[in-house]
Scaffold this motif. Structure first.
Motif, PDB file in Angstrom:
ATOM      1  N   GLN A 109       0.833  -1.205   0.000  1.00 16.76           N
ATOM      2  CA  GLN A 109       0.000   0.000   0.000  1.00 16.76           C
ATOM      3  C   GLN A 109       0.872   1.260   0.000  1.00 16.76           C
ATOM      4  N   VAL A 110       1.954   1.221   0.769  1.00 15.51           N
ATOM      5  CA  VAL A 110       2.876   2.350   0.812  1.00 15.51           C
ATOM      6  C   VAL A 110       3.528   2.530  -0.563  1.00 15.51           C
ATOM      7  N   ALA A 111       3.983   1.425  -1.153  1.00 17.63           N
ATOM      8  CA  ALA A 111       4.619   1.473  -2.477  1.00 17.63           C
ATOM      9  C   ALA A 111       3.662   2.049  -3.513  1.00 17.63           C
ATOM     10  N   ASP A 112       2.402   1.633  -3.472  1.00 14.69           N
ATOM     11  CA  ASP A 112       1.411   2.169  -4.404  1.00 14.69           C
ATOM     12  C   ASP A 112       1.204   3.670  -4.178  1.00 14.69           C
ATOM     13  N   ALA A 113       1.195   4.083  -2.931  1.00 15.74           N
ATOM     14  CA  ALA A 113       0.942   5.494  -2.601  1.00 15.74           C
ATOM     15  C   ALA A 113       2.075   6.407  -3.064  1.00 15.74           C
ATOM     16  N   VAL A 114       3.308   5.913  -3.035  1.00 16.76           N
ATOM     17  CA  VAL A 114       4.447   6.740  -3.452  1.00 16.76           C
ATOM     18  C   VAL A 114       4.917   6.395  -4.863  1.00 16.76           C
ATOM     19  N   VAL A 115       4.181   5.510  -5.531  1.00 16.65           N
ATOM     20  CA  VAL A 115       4.418   5.122  -6.926  1.00 16.65           C
ATOM     21  C   VAL A 115       5.842   4.599  -7.122  1.00 16.65           C
ATOM     22  N   LEU A 116       6.177   3.601  -6.318  1.00 12.40           N
ATOM     23  CA  LEU A 116       7.462   2.911  -6.422  1.00 12.40           C
ATOM     24  C   LEU A 116       7.216   1.413  -6.313  1.00 12.40           C
ATOM     25  N   SER A 117       8.186   0.619  -6.745  1.00  7.97           N
ATOM     26  CA  SER A 117       8.097  -0.821  -6.532  1.00  7.97           C
ATOM     27  C   SER A 117       8.262  -1.099  -5.043  1.00  7.97           C
ATOM     28  N   GLN A 118       7.859  -2.293  -4.615  1.00  5.10           N
ATOM     29  CA  GLN A 118       8.014  -2.640  -3.204  1.00  5.10           C
ATOM     30  C   GLN A 118       9.488  -2.632  -2.794  1.00  5.10           C
ATOM     31  N   SER A 119      10.375  -3.118  -3.669  1.00  3.08           N
ATOM     32  CA  SER A 119      11.790  -3.156  -3.308  1.00  3.08           C
ATOM     33  C   SER A 119      12.358  -1.740  -3.205  1.00  3.08           C
ATOM     34  N   ALA A 120      11.966  -0.850  -4.121  1.00  5.80           N
ATOM     35  CA  ALA A 120      12.438   0.538  -4.052  1.00  5.80           C
ATOM     36  C   ALA A 120      11.892   1.230  -2.807  1.00  5.80           C
ATOM     37  N   THR A 121      10.650   0.917  -2.450  1.00  4.83           N
ATOM     38  CA  THR A 121      10.059   1.494  -1.245  1.00  4.83           C
ATOM     39  C   THR A 121      10.802   1.009  -0.005  1.00  4.83           C
ATOM     40  N   THR A 122      11.148  -0.274   0.031  1.00 15.32           N
ATOM     41  CA  THR A 122      11.897  -0.819   1.161  1.00 15.32           C
ATOM     42  C   THR A 122      13.251  -0.129   1.293  1.00 15.32           C
ATOM     43  N   ARG A 123      13.931   0.110   0.175  1.00 17.20           N
ATOM     44  CA  ARG A 123      15.218   0.820   0.225  1.00 17.20           C
ATOM     45  C   ARG A 123      15.033   2.256   0.722  1.00 17.20           C
ATOM     46  N   LEU A 124      13.966   2.898   0.267  1.00 15.88           N
ATOM     47  CA  LEU A 124      13.673   4.260   0.692  1.00 15.88           C
ATOM     48  C   LEU A 124      13.377   4.302   2.188  1.00 15.88           C
ATOM     49  N   VAL A 125      12.590   3.363   2.676  1.00 19.72           N
ATOM     50  CA  VAL A 125      12.304   3.268   4.118  1.00 19.72           C
ATOM     51  C   VAL A 125      13.603   3.075   4.887  1.00 19.72           C
ATOM     52  N   SER A 126      14.474   2.217   4.395  1.00 19.37           N
ATOM     53  CA  SER A 126      15.755   1.972   5.080  1.00 19.37           C
ATOM     54  C   SER A 126      16.600   3.238   5.160  1.00 19.37           C
TER      55      SER A 126
END
Length: 154
Positions: A65-82
């Motif tokens: 849901q977070v990845a969809d909201a920021v328009v990124l793949s799940q892996s890119a979102t995980t890297r961004l969160v990190s």
């Protein structure tokens, strides 16, 4: 329809105009956020999305849901969160009812930075739209953007 069909050409031109407007707005906001707050547009968006979570049923977003909201793949979102977690702006913890789930919350430092960056984001958006409105090809799109309301969650 053929590749030279006027309807397809008009559709492609419309898409190009929309893409151009998006790119100009994002670049303008990116420069402002980076210069004043050391944040990218994606980082700002992620902090904003996560700051709107709440405790309780349906309060925390899953990573998809977070990845969809920021328009990124799940892996890119995980890297961004990190990256934001390394900066002390986010924290992750296990879901208390499902040990497989991981929640991500904005820290006090993240909320403070988001609060400082929000007026910069809003002003940069307004500036970018005002500049784009001067272009006859983009002006109709700017008017549409200005009349849109945020979607209501289902």
């Amino acid at each position: 329809m053929t590749a030279t069909d006027p309807a397809l050409t008009a559709l492609a031109q419309g898409w190009c105009a929309l893409s151009l407007l998006h790119g100009r707005i994002e670049a303008h906001i990116e420069r402002a956020l980076q210069a004043r707050h050391g944040l990218s547009v994606r980082e700002y968006s992620l902090l904003d999305v996560l700051s709107r979570q709440h405790d309780g049923d349906g309060g925390h977003l899953q990573m998809k849901q977070v990845a969809d909201a920021v328009v990124l793949s799940q892996s890119a979102t995980t890297r961004l969160v990190s990256r934001l977690e390394d900066r002390g702006l986010l924290e992750r913890y296990l879901c208390p009812t499902d040990r497989r789930g991981i929640y991500t919350n904005v820290t006090e430092a993240g909320l403070t930075l988001l609060g400082e960056a929000r007026p910069t984001n809003d002003a940069a958006l307004r500036e970018a739209l005002d500049e784009a409105a001067k272009n006859p090809e983009l002006a109709p799109l700017v008017r549409v953007v200005e009349t849109l309301k945020a979607p209501v969650p289902a």
